[in-house]
Structure formats: structure tokens, C-alpha cells
Design a protein around this motif. Structure first.
Motif, PDB file in Angstrom:
ATOM      1  N   VAL A  67       3.499  -8.103   9.386  1.00  0.00           N
ATOM      2  CA  VAL A  67       2.100  -8.321   8.998  1.00  0.00           C
ATOM      3  C   VAL A  67       2.120  -9.366   7.890  1.00  0.00           C
ATOM      4  O   VAL A  67       2.727  -9.166   6.839  1.00  0.00           O
ATOM      5  CB  VAL A  67       1.442  -7.014   8.495  1.00  0.00           C
ATOM      6  N   VAL A  68       1.462 -10.497   8.129  1.00  0.00           N
ATOM      7  CA  VAL A  68       1.484 -11.586   7.155  1.00  0.00           C
ATOM      8  C   VAL A  68       0.786 -11.165   5.863  1.00  0.00           C
ATOM      9  O   VAL A  68      -0.075 -10.279   5.853  1.00  0.00           O
ATOM     10  CB  VAL A  68       0.834 -12.861   7.729  1.00  0.00           C
ATOM     11  N   ALA A  69       1.141 -11.824   4.787  1.00  0.00           N
ATOM     12  CA  ALA A  69       0.666 -11.430   3.466  1.00  0.00           C
ATOM     13  C   ALA A  69      -0.864 -11.431   3.357  1.00  0.00           C
ATOM     14  O   ALA A  69      -1.444 -10.588   2.679  1.00  0.00           O
ATOM     15  CB  ALA A  69       1.271 -12.347   2.406  1.00  0.00           C
ATOM     16  N   GLY A  70      -1.521 -12.347   4.033  1.00  0.00           N
ATOM     17  CA  GLY A  70      -2.977 -12.431   3.952  1.00  0.00           C
ATOM     18  C   GLY A  70      -3.692 -11.255   4.613  1.00  0.00           C
ATOM     19  O   GLY A  70      -4.824 -10.933   4.266  1.00  0.00           O
ATOM     20  N   LYS A  71      -3.027 -10.603   5.555  1.00  0.00           N
ATOM     21  CA  LYS A  71      -3.658  -9.507   6.289  1.00  0.00           C
ATOM     22  C   LYS A  71      -3.305  -8.127   5.737  1.00  0.00           C
ATOM     23  O   LYS A  71      -3.881  -7.131   6.172  1.00  0.00           O
ATOM     24  CB  LYS A  71      -3.260  -9.566   7.764  1.00  0.00           C
ATOM     25  N   VAL A  72      -2.376  -8.059   4.819  1.00  0.00           N
ATOM     26  CA  VAL A  72      -1.928  -6.765   4.308  1.00  0.00           C
ATOM     27  C   VAL A  72      -3.079  -6.011   3.647  1.00  0.00           C
ATOM     28  O   VAL A  72      -3.270  -4.807   3.879  1.00  0.00           O
ATOM     29  CB  VAL A  72      -0.746  -6.942   3.324  1.00  0.00           C
ATOM     30  N   ASP A  73      -3.849  -6.693   2.823  1.00  0.00           N
ATOM     31  CA  ASP A  73      -4.962  -6.030   2.141  1.00  0.00           C
ATOM     32  C   ASP A  73      -6.018  -5.546   3.137  1.00  0.00           C
ATOM     33  O   ASP A  73      -6.569  -4.449   2.986  1.00  0.00           O
ATOM     34  CB  ASP A  73      -5.608  -6.974   1.118  1.00  0.00           C
ATOM     35  N   ALA A  74      -6.278  -6.342   4.170  1.00  0.00           N
ATOM     36  CA  ALA A  74      -7.262  -5.939   5.171  1.00  0.00           C
ATOM     37  C   ALA A  74      -6.780  -4.718   5.941  1.00  0.00           C
ATOM     38  O   ALA A  74      -7.555  -3.792   6.220  1.00  0.00           O
ATOM     39  CB  ALA A  74      -7.534  -7.097   6.135  1.00  0.00           C
ATOM     40  N   VAL A  75      -5.495  -4.683   6.274  1.00  0.00           N
ATOM     41  CA  VAL A  75      -4.934  -3.532   6.987  1.00  0.00           C
ATOM     42  C   VAL A  75      -4.987  -2.290   6.098  1.00  0.00           C
ATOM     43  O   VAL A  75      -5.367  -1.198   6.544  1.00  0.00           O
ATOM     44  CB  VAL A  75      -3.490  -3.833   7.442  1.00  0.00           C
ATOM     45  N   ARG A  76      -4.629  -2.456   4.839  1.00  0.00           N
ATOM     46  CA  ARG A  76      -4.646  -1.317   3.904  1.00  0.00           C
ATOM     47  C   ARG A  76      -6.064  -0.773   3.740  1.00  0.00           C
ATOM     48  O   ARG A  76      -6.283   0.444   3.758  1.00  0.00           O
ATOM     49  CB  ARG A  76      -4.066  -1.745   2.557  1.00  0.00           C
TER      50      ARG A  76
END
Length: 99
Positions: A67-76
Motif C-alpha cells: 500500500v503506497v504511502a499516500g493511501k495508508v491514511d485513507a485505508v486506516r
């Protein structure tokens, strides 16, 4: 044997044979020891170089995250809002373990 016309060329005693075998075993043992020492030295050099930082290698490099760094917050955020791990994995084309 000389009376029958057979020359005594090339016939060696068992002492010569044992000496030859002993020499070969010692030579192979020395080559194995040299190989172990060289491997140990190369391993040590590689670890030392890896600790040096940028340009010389980096110790502890791992695989890139799925999971790319930009999407980690959205996934969390989606997970904390109640989305299932399976749905998140399907949406981002990664495994459940990556989520």
C-alpha cells in the motif's frame, strides 16, 4: 620378476600411495579452510559497507510496501470507520495481510 623380463617400472609400495593420499587430503582441507576464511571476510566487508549509509548500501532494506504511502491514511480511516479488511484489500488490489 627380472628373470621373466618384467621391468620394475611404475610399481610403488603402499607407503608412497598413503603419502600421496595424505597430501591430497591435506591440500583439499587447506582449500576448504581458505574458502571459509574468504567467505567470512567477504561477509564482514559487506556488513561493514552496509552500515556506512548512503552510497555504500543500506542495512535493513526491505520490500516496498504494497500500500503506497499516500493511501495508508485513507485505508486506516476507512478501517476505523468500519470497512472490512477484505473489502479494503479488494479495493486497493493488495492482499489482506498488506492491509
Amino acid at each position: 620378476m627380472l628373470t621373466r623380463g618384467i621391468a620394475n617400472s611404475g610399481v610403488r609400495g603402499t607407503g608412497d600411495l598413503l603419502s600421496t593420499v595424505k597430501f591430497m587430503v591435506q591440500t583439499l582441507a587447506a582449500a576448504g579452510e581458505l574458502q571459509r576464511d574468504l567467505q567470512r571476510e567477504l561477509t564482514y566487508d559487506g556488513l561493514t559497507r552496509a552500515k556506512g549509509g548512503r552510497g555504500q548500501g543500506q542495512q535493513g532494506r526491505h520490500r516496498r510496501p504494497a500500500v503506497v504511502a499516500g493511501k495508508v491514511d485513507a485505508v486506516r480511516t476507512a478501517y476505523l470507520e468500519g470497512r472490512s479488511i477484505t473489502a479494503l484489500a479488494r479495493d486497493h488490489d493488495v492482499s489482506r495481510g498488506a492491509i
